[in-house]
Motif scaffolding. Sequence first.
Motif, PDB file in Angstrom:
ATOM      1  N   SER A   1      52.701  -9.355  -2.875  1.00 13.91           N
ATOM      2  CA  SER A   1      52.878  -9.128  -4.307  1.00 13.91           C
ATOM      3  C   SER A   1      51.541  -9.058  -5.039  1.00 13.91           C
ATOM      4  O   SER A   1      51.379  -8.271  -5.970  1.00 13.91           O
ATOM      5  CB  SER A   1      53.741 -10.241  -4.906  1.00 13.91           C
ATOM      6  OG  SER A   1      55.001 -10.273  -4.272  1.00 13.91           O
TER       7      SER A   1
ATOM      8  N   GLN B   1      57.401  -2.396  -0.383  1.00  9.51           N
ATOM      9  CA  GLN B   1      57.275  -3.783  -0.809  1.00  9.51           C
ATOM     10  C   GLN B   1      58.333  -4.663  -0.136  1.00  9.51           C
ATOM     11  O   GLN B   1      58.046  -5.789   0.281  1.00  9.51           O
ATOM     12  CB  GLN B   1      57.417  -3.881  -2.325  1.00  9.51           C
ATOM     13  CG  GLN B   1      57.097  -5.265  -2.871  1.00  9.51           C
ATOM     14  CD  GLN B   1      57.226  -5.324  -4.371  1.00  9.51           C
ATOM     15  OE1 GLN B   1      58.238  -4.923  -4.942  1.00  9.51           O
ATOM     16  NE2 GLN B   1      56.201  -5.825  -5.038  1.00  9.51           N
TER      17      GLN B   1
ATOM     18  N   SER C   1      52.651  -0.191  -1.490  1.00 12.26           N
ATOM     19  CA  SER C   1      53.628  -0.250  -2.579  1.00 12.26           C
ATOM     20  C   SER C   1      52.935  -0.170  -3.935  1.00 12.26           C
ATOM     21  O   SER C   1      53.413   0.521  -4.842  1.00 12.26           O
ATOM     22  CB  SER C   1      54.449  -1.540  -2.470  1.00 12.26           C
ATOM     23  OG  SER C   1      53.618  -2.684  -2.542  1.00 12.26           O
TER      24      SER C   1
ATOM     25  N   ALA D   1      50.048  -5.691  -4.267  1.00 10.57           N
ATOM     26  CA  ALA D   1      50.802  -4.635  -4.948  1.00 10.57           C
ATOM     27  C   ALA D   1      50.454  -4.579  -6.428  1.00 10.57           C
ATOM     28  O   ALA D   1      50.263  -3.496  -6.993  1.00 10.57           O
ATOM     29  CB  ALA D   1      52.303  -4.868  -4.759  1.00 10.57           C
TER      30      ALA D   1
END
Length: 344
Positions: free
Chosen positions: A235, A222, A177, A238
């Motif tokens: 997260s 994601q 992502s 990413a």
Amino acid sequence: MWESILLTLAATAGNNIGKVLQKKGTLILPPLSFKLKVIRAYAFNRAWVIGFLMDVGGAVLMLRALSLAPVSVIQPVSGCGLAILSIFSHFYLKELMNAVDWMGIALAAIGTIGVGAGGEEQKVASISIFHLPWMVFVVVILFVILNGWLRICRRQRREQELMQSEVVEEIIYGLESGILFGMASVISKLGFVLLEQDFSKMLLPISILLSLCCSGTGFFYQTRGLKHGRAIVVSTCAAVASIVTGVVAGMFALGEQLPSAPGARLTLLLGWLLIILGVILLVSSSRLVVHLPWLARRSSRSGADRNLNLKRSGSVPRRDPNPSAVIHATTLHHLLSSPSKEKP
């Protein structure tokens, strides 16, 4: 340079805060559909409309920033969106923040100043339109490797009859992502560069369309990672992958360069590093507080003092009848990209 950085901060603030307001508005709204009754409900919901307009406005400002500055400057600064979101949630949603949150915000702010001080205006490099296929080829190769690695991990997990996803799978989803988010900015910037080199004007809307496709696919990966794994790992990977992809692709594909002066180069590199560290701290603050007892005691003490002061002043806020309307600062950004977890 500072104009583009301020535009980027305003853009990422609009994107992140806008999504929070949309999230808050949808708590009392039905699932979005093309039914006239549902569309009217969304159109007359003040929080959702304001959030939507801020999100769209942020996207427009981001395109303007990309047209003024190198993507290797814009992409790292956009990582400060989580810091802005944390401050907004602290003052607007009245969420408590721990010492790690404030430390991450401070590092992101100092890093942004470093990027602004170390960055310099660059002449448009002479690039070829064939750079885009090369970038796509490299990204495809990376995804083939990552997805092959993911298949191996899944097969091993099935053979061992493990239900919970391993950390490698979470890292892969985060990297995929993040790469797509970084490439979205690079492709948008490529459209502006080609326009300045007197290529066809149709290449700009095509680049923006491809950028939107990359962003949408990035949110898909994601969301899958957040559904099957831990938000803190997905997260973080990413965010870091997005910054690194923007910097590397901007330099190798768009011909962007580091500042010529040694002091400015060092300042820019330190700015990148501080922004990445700040984002990592903001994403993992709740975990760090648990594993650092002195921070946990300090956070609990500050929360108790704040509640005592509120009681003394007689301004204790009424408890929201809907507990889900309050979202923790460290998870606001991640909850937005996981609609599969909401009840229909």
